[in-house]
Design a protein around this motif. Structure first.
Motif, PDB file in Angstrom:
ATOM      1  N   UNK A  31       0.830  -1.200   0.000  1.00  0.00           N
ATOM      2  CA  UNK A  31       0.000   0.000   0.000  1.00  0.00           C
ATOM      3  C   UNK A  31       0.871   1.260   0.000  1.00  0.00           C
ATOM      4  N   UNK A  32       1.940   1.227   0.811  1.00  0.00           N
ATOM      5  CA  UNK A  32       2.835   2.385   0.863  1.00  0.00           C
ATOM      6  C   UNK A  32       3.527   2.598  -0.476  1.00  0.00           C
ATOM      7  N   UNK A  33       3.864   1.509  -1.151  1.00  0.00           N
ATOM      8  CA  UNK A  33       4.538   1.612  -2.450  1.00  0.00           C
ATOM      9  C   UNK A  33       3.629   2.295  -3.472  1.00  0.00           C
ATOM     10  N   UNK A  34       2.331   1.974  -3.451  1.00  0.00           N
ATOM     11  CA  UNK A  34       1.422   2.610  -4.412  1.00  0.00           C
ATOM     12  C   UNK A  34       1.341   4.113  -4.161  1.00  0.00           C
ATOM     13  N   UNK A  35       1.356   4.509  -2.882  1.00  0.00           N
ATOM     14  CA  UNK A  35       1.338   5.940  -2.562  1.00  0.00           C
ATOM     15  C   UNK A  35       2.624   6.598  -3.059  1.00  0.00           C
ATOM     16  N   UNK A  36       3.756   5.971  -2.791  1.00  0.00           N
ATOM     17  CA  UNK A  36       5.054   6.517  -3.223  1.00  0.00           C
ATOM     18  C   UNK A  36       5.117   6.666  -4.737  1.00  0.00           C
ATOM     19  N   UNK A  37       4.614   5.669  -5.453  1.00  0.00           N
ATOM     20  CA  UNK A  37       4.652   5.718  -6.915  1.00  0.00           C
ATOM     21  C   UNK A  37       3.783   6.843  -7.450  1.00  0.00           C
ATOM     22  N   UNK A  38       2.601   7.031  -6.833  1.00  0.00           N
ATOM     23  CA  UNK A  38       1.705   8.104  -7.267  1.00  0.00           C
ATOM     24  C   UNK A  38       2.325   9.466  -6.975  1.00  0.00           C
ATOM     25  N   UNK A  39       3.015   9.580  -5.837  1.00  0.00           N
ATOM     26  CA  UNK A  39       3.670  10.849  -5.489  1.00  0.00           C
ATOM     27  C   UNK A  39       4.792  11.144  -6.480  1.00  0.00           C
ATOM     28  N   UNK A  40       5.604  10.135  -6.779  1.00  0.00           N
ATOM     29  CA  UNK A  40       6.728  10.353  -7.696  1.00  0.00           C
ATOM     30  C   UNK A  40       6.246  10.660  -9.114  1.00  0.00           C
ATOM     31  N   UNK A  41       5.062  10.125  -9.480  1.00  0.00           N
ATOM     32  CA  UNK A  41       4.501  10.418 -10.796  1.00  0.00           C
ATOM     33  C   UNK A  41       3.874  11.811 -10.834  1.00  0.00           C
ATOM     34  N   UNK A  42       3.610  12.385  -9.660  1.00  0.00           N
ATOM     35  CA  UNK A  42       3.023  13.714  -9.603  1.00  0.00           C
ATOM     36  C   UNK A  42       1.521  13.727  -9.771  1.00  0.00           C
ATOM     37  N   UNK A  43       0.880  12.577  -9.612  1.00  0.00           N
ATOM     38  CA  UNK A  43      -0.567  12.458  -9.771  1.00  0.00           C
ATOM     39  C   UNK A  43      -1.237  12.648  -8.408  1.00  0.00           C
ATOM     40  N   UNK A  44      -1.769  13.843  -8.181  1.00  0.00           N
ATOM     41  CA  UNK A  44      -2.308  14.173  -6.857  1.00  0.00           C
ATOM     42  C   UNK A  44      -3.548  13.356  -6.516  1.00  0.00           C
ATOM     43  N   UNK A  45      -4.449  13.167  -7.485  1.00  0.00           N
ATOM     44  CA  UNK A  45      -5.683  12.433  -7.186  1.00  0.00           C
ATOM     45  C   UNK A  45      -5.383  10.969  -6.884  1.00  0.00           C
ATOM     46  N   UNK A  46      -4.496  10.368  -7.676  1.00  0.00           N
ATOM     47  CA  UNK A  46      -4.136   8.967  -7.430  1.00  0.00           C
ATOM     48  C   UNK A  46      -3.411   8.824  -6.105  1.00  0.00           C
ATOM     49  N   UNK A  47      -2.551   9.786  -5.778  1.00  0.00           N
ATOM     50  CA  UNK A  47      -1.824   9.739  -4.510  1.00  0.00           C
ATOM     51  C   UNK A  47      -2.776   9.878  -3.332  1.00  0.00           C
ATOM     52  N   UNK A  48      -3.756  10.758  -3.461  1.00  0.00           N
ATOM     53  CA  UNK A  48      -4.724  10.951  -2.380  1.00  0.00           C
ATOM     54  C   UNK A  48      -5.561   9.701  -2.166  1.00  0.00           C
ATOM     55  N   UNK A  86       2.055  18.126  -3.519  1.00  0.00           N
ATOM     56  CA  UNK A  86       2.050  17.930  -4.979  1.00  0.00           C
ATOM     57  C   UNK A  86       1.242  19.054  -5.623  1.00  0.00           C
ATOM     58  N   UNK A  87       1.814  19.688  -6.634  1.00  0.00           N
ATOM     59  CA  UNK A  87       1.073  20.726  -7.373  1.00  0.00           C
ATOM     60  C   UNK A  87       0.299  20.042  -8.499  1.00  0.00           C
ATOM     61  N   UNK A  88      -1.000  20.066  -8.355  1.00  0.00           N
ATOM     62  CA  UNK A  88      -1.839  19.371  -9.338  1.00  0.00           C
ATOM     63  C   UNK A  88      -2.028  20.196 -10.590  1.00  0.00           C
TER      64      UNK A  88
END
Length: 88
Positions: A31-48, A86-88
């Motif tokens: 679960x933490x990895x999916x959050x990290x990947x979304x953050x690194x991709x810059x996708x705010x909605x997916x990260x949230x 993250x700047x969306x």
């Protein structure tokens, strides 16, 4: 090596608990990895959304004793601040 019956039973219980805790820890890491990947991709909605899914898993693991409660809270807090940044 355990000699008494109670020590042998304790060894079996410890082995069973270790397997369960490994599975829980691995699940949380996923679960933490999916959050990290979304953050690194810059996708705010997916990260949230990933954070929203990861937070109960972390707290559940803390409740079961896999992680310390403060560790789980710290991880959630730091991830939440990173998602917010993250700047969306």
């Amino acid at each position: 090596m355990a000699n008494t019956t109670s020590a042998k039973k304790a060894t079996r219980k410890i082995a069973r608990r270790t397997d369960t805790n490994k599975a829980r820890r691995s699940r949380v890491r996923g679960f933490l990895r999916t959050v990290e990947e979304a953050i690194s991709a810059g996708d705010k909605t997916a990260a949230a959304e990933a954070l929203k899914a990861a937070q109960p898993e972390l707290m559940r693991a803390a409740g079961k004793g896999v992680f310390h409660a403060n560790t789980a809270s710290r991880k959630v807090s730091r991830l939440a601040s990173r998602v917010k940044a993250i700047s969306a």
